[in-house]
Design an enzyme around this catalytic site. Structure first.
Site, PDB file in Angstrom:
ATOM      1  CE  LYS A  33       6.448   0.147  -5.794  1.00 55.86           C
ATOM      2  NZ  LYS A  33       5.970  -1.338  -5.768  1.00 55.86           N
ATOM      3  NE  ARG A 131       1.236  -7.541  -5.946  1.00 60.24           N
ATOM      4  CZ  ARG A 131       1.983  -7.029  -5.196  1.00 60.24           C
ATOM      5  NH1 ARG A 131       1.682  -6.213  -4.086  1.00 60.24           N
ATOM      6  NH2 ARG A 131       3.231  -6.435  -6.049  1.00 60.24           N
ATOM      7  CE1 TYR A 257     -10.775  18.435  17.352  1.00 59.44           C
ATOM      8  CE2 TYR A 257      -9.231  17.374  16.115  1.00 59.44           C
ATOM      9  CZ  TYR A 257      -9.852  18.291  16.216  1.00 59.44           C
ATOM     10  OH  TYR A 257     -10.143  19.183  15.414  1.00 59.44           O
ATOM     11  CG  MET A 305      -6.503  17.004   7.987  1.00 62.21           C
ATOM     12  SD  MET A 305      -7.859  17.429   7.041  1.00 62.21           S
ATOM     13  CE  MET A 305      -9.142  16.312   7.330  1.00 62.21           C
TER      14      MET A 305
HETATM   15  C1  LIG Z   1       7.430  -2.051  -5.376  1.00 59.77           C
HETATM   16  C2  LIG Z   1       8.155  -3.130  -6.038  1.00 59.77           C
HETATM   17  C3  LIG Z   1       9.152  -3.628  -6.038  1.00 59.77           C
HETATM   18  C4  LIG Z   1      10.309  -2.810  -5.008  1.00 59.77           C
HETATM   19  O1  LIG Z   1       9.877  -3.337  -3.673  1.00 59.77           O
HETATM   20  P1  LIG Z   1      11.034  -3.118  -2.574  1.00 59.77           P
HETATM   21  O2  LIG Z   1      10.196  -4.237  -1.419  1.00 59.77           O
HETATM   22  O3  LIG Z   1      10.321  -1.626  -1.939  1.00 59.77           O
HETATM   23  O4  LIG Z   1      12.263  -3.165  -2.938  1.00 59.77           O
HETATM   24  C5  LIG Z   1       9.956  -4.446  -6.772  1.00 59.77           C
HETATM   25  N1  LIG Z   1       9.250  -5.237  -7.727  1.00 59.77           N
HETATM   26  C6  LIG Z   1       7.755  -4.825  -7.735  1.00 59.77           C
HETATM   27  C7  LIG Z   1       6.952  -5.366  -8.993  1.00 59.77           C
HETATM   28  C8  LIG Z   1       7.060  -3.806  -7.132  1.00 59.77           C
HETATM   29  O5  LIG Z   1       5.736  -3.430  -7.217  1.00 59.77           O
END
Ligand SMILES: *Cc1c(COP(=O)(O)O)cnc(C)c1O
Length: 369
Positions: A33, A131, A257, A305
């Site tokens: 992802k 979640r 800055y 930036m």
């Molecule tokens: C991002 C994610 C992972 C990976 O988590 P890590 O701690 O980076 O290994 C696994 N499962 C789900 C559902 C996630 O959203």
């Protein structure tokens, strides 16, 4: 020639897959992802699959379809979908779908019915993270609807899964409670006549540190990229650049800055053409260092930036000298160092590397080994 680049070592990705697989003893899902945590989804997915990862994991439909468009044929699970998602194109692309709610399940079943192709789903239980997933009160309903649609030939419940809230602290009683809640959710699903082939709960930290959470598959993100603590893992990304301006300044010179920083002695200042738009967090000010001239040199003053100023002290710095923002370590700073300096986690550092920083993949042959 770009102002900076993120060099991604695909041999490290492959090595991390093998290291975690050996430690966990399960199949692995390479979580790619967010553009593979900024590393480049398609090259990372190819390297991970070639190294033995059985699954690929994405958040969104677009991420899953990008893998299919690139020709990756490994099983893909996509788990976060808005109401009104076009599930038909995901089913047609043989993407497995994470499902937490009855409305999503029904939309998936309807899409499968109109396509004439059953969807493969993984029902998600909320075991304590609050979640996604169905809480215990809603789980029986989700499972019952899944059973009906499965009987109608519209879907196959391939998996039951959940996600841990605090796997980084394996001794946290919450971890054990979540494992028990997960096992209970599986019992309820089986009791309702479902026969999920795949159970999965563990992320990287659990894959490495919570044996009871491993089940048949571990979903690994951070460990894949070598950015988390784990024996034998290799950080895959090096963020580097070059000095684009050098000057010698006297004591009492304001830098960047504000200025928030004023030199206390004569100093050589080296300009680094990377800033917070490239992923160097402003919040790391006053703590962050980069690798320049064979040592760790502090970033002086505010990170802007597009650029920041490195105090090289009396080092003989020259225009064009290489700078490593983070790399495999331990000499140069690591992603974990940056996370500590910025008060965040390595995930946020990696996914914060800006889109304008080109990614260059080394050892693409890793996927042939
Ligand atoms: C991002 C994610 C992972 C990976 O988590 P890590 O701690 O980076 O290994 C696994 N499962 C789900 C559902 C996630 O959203």
């Amino acid at each position: 020639m770009s102002l900076g680049e993120a060099v991604v070592d695909l041999a490290a990705i492959a090595s991390n897959v093998r290291t975690v697989a050996a430690a966990a003893g399960t199949e692995l899902m390479a979580v790619v992802k967010a553009n593979a945590f900024g590393h480049g989804a398609v090259p990372v997915a190819r390297a991970a699959v070639a190294a033995g990862a059985a699954w690929l994991g994405t958040t969104s439909a677009a991420e899953a379809l990008e893998l299919r468009s690139a020709g990756l044929t490994a099983p893909v699970l996509s788990w976060l979908h808005p109401p009104g998602e076009d599930f038909a194109r995901l089913i047609a692309a043989r993407v497995d779908l994470g499902v937490s709610t009855v409305p999503h399940l029904q939309a998936i079943a309807a899409a499968a019915r109109s396509l004439g192709t059953p969807a493969r789903v993984h029902l998600k239980a909320d075991t304590g993270l609050s979640r996604g997933g169905a809480v215990p009160d809603d789980w029986a309903d989700l499972v019952a609807w899944a059973g009906k649609h499965e009987a109608a030939g519209e879907l196959l419940v391939h998996g039951v899964w959940s996600h841990l809230a605090n796997a980084e602290q394996p001794g946290d009683p919450g971890v054990a409670r979540q494992i028990e809640a997960f096992e209970q959710a599986v019992r309820v699903a089986r009791g309702a006549g479902l026969d999920p082939r795949l159970l999965h709960l563990a992320n990287s930290a659990a894959a490495l540190g919570v044996p009871r959470a491993r089940f048949g598959l571990c979903r690994i993100g951070l460990a894949l990229y070598g950015a988390g603590a784990g024996p034998g893992l290799r950080p895959a990304m090096t963020l580097r650049s070059r000095v684009v301006n050098v000057k010698r300044v006297p004591a009492g010179t304001g830098v960047s800055y504000g200025p928030d920083h004023v030199t206390t002695r004569p100093a050589t200042l080296a300009l680094l053409p990377l800033g917070f738009a490239d992923g160097l967090p402003r919040s790391a000010q006053g703590r962050a260092h980069v690798w320049l001239g064979g040592r760790r040199c502090p970033i002086a003053g505010r990170i802007a930036m597009d650029q920041c100023v490195v105090d090289a002290g009396d080092l003989p710095v020259r225009l064009g000298d290489p700078v490593v923002v983070f790399g495999p370590g331990p000499a140069e700073p690591t992603v974990a160092d940056w996370a500590r300096w910025a008060g965040t986690n390595p995930h946020e550092i990696l996914t914060g590397i800006g889109a304008r920083v080109p990614r260059r993949h080394e050892h693409p042959e890793a996927h042939d080994r």
